[in-house]
Design a protein around this motif. Structure first.
Motif, PDB file in Angstrom:
ATOM      1  N   TYR A  45       0.664  -1.144   0.047  1.00 42.73           N
ATOM      2  CA  TYR A  45       0.125  -0.037  -0.089  1.00 42.73           C
ATOM      3  C   TYR A  45       0.897   1.182   0.075  1.00 42.73           C
ATOM      4  O   TYR A  45       0.551   2.399  -0.685  1.00 42.73           O
ATOM      5  CB  TYR A  45      -0.869   0.062   1.089  1.00 42.73           C
ATOM      6  CG  TYR A  45      -2.077  -1.188   1.272  1.00 42.73           C
ATOM      7  CD1 TYR A  45      -3.172  -0.906   0.321  1.00 42.73           C
ATOM      8  CD2 TYR A  45      -1.685  -2.308   1.860  1.00 42.73           C
ATOM      9  CE1 TYR A  45      -4.079  -2.093   0.580  1.00 42.73           C
ATOM     10  CE2 TYR A  45      -2.734  -3.216   2.041  1.00 42.73           C
ATOM     11  CZ  TYR A  45      -3.997  -3.127   1.205  1.00 42.73           C
ATOM     12  OH  TYR A  45      -4.887  -4.124   1.163  1.00 42.73           O
ATOM     13  N   VAL A  82      -1.254   4.119  -1.954  1.00 42.69           N
ATOM     14  CA  VAL A  82      -2.782   4.090  -1.604  1.00 42.69           C
ATOM     15  C   VAL A  82      -2.941   3.646  -0.361  1.00 42.69           C
ATOM     16  O   VAL A  82      -2.371   3.291   0.453  1.00 42.69           O
ATOM     17  CB  VAL A  82      -3.457   3.241  -2.650  1.00 42.69           C
ATOM     18  CG1 VAL A  82      -3.208   3.413  -4.054  1.00 42.69           C
ATOM     19  CG2 VAL A  82      -2.981   1.710  -2.410  1.00 42.69           C
ATOM     20  N   LYS A  83      -4.391   3.954   0.126  1.00 47.51           N
ATOM     21  CA  LYS A  83      -4.782   3.816   1.415  1.00 47.51           C
ATOM     22  C   LYS A  83      -5.310   2.174   1.462  1.00 47.51           C
ATOM     23  O   LYS A  83      -5.583   1.506   0.469  1.00 47.51           O
ATOM     24  CB  LYS A  83      -6.163   4.426   1.738  1.00 47.51           C
ATOM     25  CG  LYS A  83      -5.808   6.189   1.925  1.00 47.51           C
ATOM     26  CD  LYS A  83      -6.946   6.917   2.228  1.00 47.51           C
ATOM     27  CE  LYS A  83      -6.718   8.283   2.475  1.00 47.51           C
ATOM     28  NZ  LYS A  83      -7.876   9.042   2.877  1.00 47.51           N
ATOM     29  N   ALA A  85      -8.351   1.080  -0.353  1.00 47.58           N
ATOM     30  CA  ALA A  85      -8.535   1.538  -1.733  1.00 47.58           C
ATOM     31  C   ALA A  85      -9.121   0.707  -2.566  1.00 47.58           C
ATOM     32  O   ALA A  85      -9.108  -0.550  -2.391  1.00 47.58           O
ATOM     33  CB  ALA A  85      -7.055   1.676  -2.247  1.00 47.58           C
ATOM     34  N   THR A  86      -9.969   1.109  -3.553  1.00 54.10           N
ATOM     35  CA  THR A  86     -10.673   0.195  -4.456  1.00 54.10           C
ATOM     36  C   THR A  86      -9.551  -0.174  -5.441  1.00 54.10           C
ATOM     37  O   THR A  86      -8.500   0.176  -5.661  1.00 54.10           O
ATOM     38  CB  THR A  86     -11.978   0.928  -5.325  1.00 54.10           C
ATOM     39  OG1 THR A  86     -11.275   1.883  -6.055  1.00 54.10           O
ATOM     40  CG2 THR A  86     -12.878   1.596  -4.287  1.00 54.10           C
ATOM     41  N   LYS A 134     -10.024   0.021  -8.767  1.00 54.08           N
ATOM     42  CA  LYS A 134      -9.674   1.181  -9.575  1.00 54.08           C
ATOM     43  C   LYS A 134      -8.496   2.105  -8.941  1.00 54.08           C
ATOM     44  O   LYS A 134      -7.895   2.521  -9.896  1.00 54.08           O
ATOM     45  CB  LYS A 134     -11.049   1.835 -10.156  1.00 54.08           C
ATOM     46  CG  LYS A 134     -11.734   0.905 -11.054  1.00 54.08           C
ATOM     47  CD  LYS A 134     -13.170   1.836 -11.251  1.00 54.08           C
ATOM     48  CE  LYS A 134     -14.044   1.038 -12.166  1.00 54.08           C
ATOM     49  NZ  LYS A 134     -15.118   1.864 -12.667  1.00 54.08           N
ATOM     50  N   ASP A 135      -8.658   2.453  -7.717  1.00 56.04           N
ATOM     51  CA  ASP A 135      -7.679   3.276  -7.218  1.00 56.04           C
ATOM     52  C   ASP A 135      -6.226   2.571  -7.362  1.00 56.04           C
ATOM     53  O   ASP A 135      -5.230   3.273  -7.887  1.00 56.04           O
ATOM     54  CB  ASP A 135      -7.947   3.379  -5.951  1.00 56.04           C
ATOM     55  CG  ASP A 135      -9.259   4.292  -5.547  1.00 56.04           C
ATOM     56  OD1 ASP A 135      -9.611   5.114  -6.473  1.00 56.04           O
ATOM     57  OD2 ASP A 135      -9.872   4.049  -4.408  1.00 56.04           O
ATOM     58  N   ILE A 136      -6.300   1.384  -7.178  1.00 54.35           N
ATOM     59  CA  ILE A 136      -5.003   0.768  -7.243  1.00 54.35           C
ATOM     60  C   ILE A 136      -4.291   0.658  -8.608  1.00 54.35           C
ATOM     61  O   ILE A 136      -3.299   0.771  -8.879  1.00 54.35           O
ATOM     62  CB  ILE A 136      -5.164  -0.882  -6.755  1.00 54.35           C
ATOM     63  CG1 ILE A 136      -5.377  -0.785  -5.185  1.00 54.35           C
ATOM     64  CG2 ILE A 136      -3.960  -1.606  -7.001  1.00 54.35           C
ATOM     65  CD1 ILE A 136      -5.761  -2.171  -4.551  1.00 54.35           C
ATOM     66  N   ARG A 165      -5.131   2.758 -11.035  1.00 56.89           N
ATOM     67  CA  ARG A 165      -4.634   4.167 -11.529  1.00 56.89           C
ATOM     68  C   ARG A 165      -3.189   4.631 -10.898  1.00 56.89           C
ATOM     69  O   ARG A 165      -2.275   5.063 -11.708  1.00 56.89           O
ATOM     70  CB  ARG A 165      -5.662   5.327 -10.749  1.00 56.89           C
ATOM     71  CG  ARG A 165      -6.925   5.329 -11.817  1.00 56.89           C
ATOM     72  CD  ARG A 165      -7.624   6.560 -11.478  1.00 56.89           C
ATOM     73  NE  ARG A 165      -8.283   6.348 -10.241  1.00 56.89           N
ATOM     74  CZ  ARG A 165      -9.556   5.918  -9.932  1.00 56.89           C
ATOM     75  NH1 ARG A 165     -10.255   5.699 -11.001  1.00 56.89           N
ATOM     76  NH2 ARG A 165     -10.155   5.988  -8.791  1.00 56.89           N
ATOM     77  N   ALA A 166      -3.236   4.179  -9.341  1.00 56.18           N
ATOM     78  CA  ALA A 166      -1.943   4.398  -8.875  1.00 56.18           C
ATOM     79  C   ALA A 166      -0.704   3.671  -9.440  1.00 56.18           C
ATOM     80  O   ALA A 166       0.491   4.105  -9.785  1.00 56.18           O
ATOM     81  CB  ALA A 166      -1.877   3.992  -7.458  1.00 56.18           C
TER      82      ALA A 166
END
Length: 305
Positions: A6, A11-12, A15-16, A18-20, A22-23
């Motif tokens: 993480y 990311v938190k 995180a979803t 999609k967040d992962i 994108r990162a």
């Protein structure tokens, strides 16, 4: 160096996916070896974020990591020095050899599969070019019948675009390989074009059908007539039955929009009775005489006083 996936991806822990994704994409493009030739720290960083993403993109592995059952490398399933050994291990006969490159990382929606392909002979990666986005406005009949046109790239280069027959307003066309150039021999990106269709002055689209308000004269409505009617593919003859009311709808089969599976929709013609521009004393006299002997009430049944 942190071994928490993480923290590595920034990311938190809640995180979803999609967040992962994108990162990962953002970091992978920044530290990709082809974009940083000879930069050993960037290469190591790229391997680290790839390992972190491999873990967090797998929901089962991610859950086990969150419960403390495995470390970032997956413990016994993926040794800590996996990426150092990957080049030699990927040779034919090695334990990690895979002629399908990143095929073992998942389906096509995996950003690794979408953005990179592994070059086994030199242990580098190809980077696909960026997708490019455009918008264009086309005439109603070009969208219905199909047409060839052009858009201009930012550098002024023309790009030929085939508008498929039946294209609707708001549709996005994809032109494979017409986007930005790839890096390190990677494939070019795609071009995506948002299509806006101009309204027509008398045609209205309704799905695969087209609607048309057609003016007719009083005598054509009373006596009936054969009249020429515009369609998207040219004028045709339409028979107007005698004693046709304004608002009557006639159908011209197969004169609408081409369908994706073949065939075309229909053209629905709504009759609109139009009186002469100038008053005709003979027509006025006739109607007065006719009204005296024909007490028609077209609003009967509406509950009017």
């Amino acid at each position: 160096m942190s071994r928490d996936p993480y923290d590595i991806l920034g990311v938190k822990r809640d995180a979803t996916q999609k967040d992962i994704q994108r990162a990962f994409r953002k970091l992978a493009k920044k530290h990709h070896p082809d974009l940083n030739p000879g930069d050993r720290p960037s290469e190591e960083r790229f391997k680290e974020i790839s390992t972190a993403y491999e873990l967090l993109s797998d929901e089962q592995k991610r859950a086990r990591f969150d419960r403390g059952e495995i470390d970032m490398e997956g413990a016994e399933q993926a040794p800590r020095h996996y990426y150092r050994e990957y080049a030699s291990a990927s040779r034919p006969g090695g334990p990690y050899h895979n002629s399908a490159s990143f095929a073992d990382f998942g389906e096509a929606e995996d950003p690794l599969s979408a953005f990179f392909s592994h070059r086994v002979h030199d242990d580098h990666f190809h980077l696909a070019g960026e997708d490019r986005y455009f918008s264009m406005t086309v005439d109603f009949l070009d969208a219905v019948n199909g047409a060839k046109t052009q858009v201009r790239l930012p550098n002024g280069t023309p790009l030929d675009v085939q508008i498929p027959a039946g294209t609707h307003d708001g549709q996005t066309l994809r032109l494979p390989g017409k986007g930005g150039p790839g890096m390190g021999g990677g494939p070019a990106g795609d071009a995506f074009i948002d299509v806006h269709v101009k309204p027509h002055r008398f045609f209205q689209r309704d799905g695969d059908d087209i609607r048309l308000d057609l003016p007719i004269s009083l005598d054509e409505a009373v006596l009936g007539a054969k009249i020429r009617v515009p369609t998207p593919t040219g004028a045709v003859t339409l028979t107007v039955p005698s004693h046709s009311n304004s608002g009557k709808i006639l159908r011209l089969k197969g004169k609408g929009v081409p369908k994706r599976g073949g065939g075309r929709g229909d053209l629905f013609v709504t009759l609109k009775i139009v009186l002469p521009d100038k008053a005709d004393p003979r027509l006025t006299a006739f109607m007065k005489e006719w009204a005296e002997t024909n007490k028609q009430d077209p609003r009967k049944g509406m509950g009017l006083p």
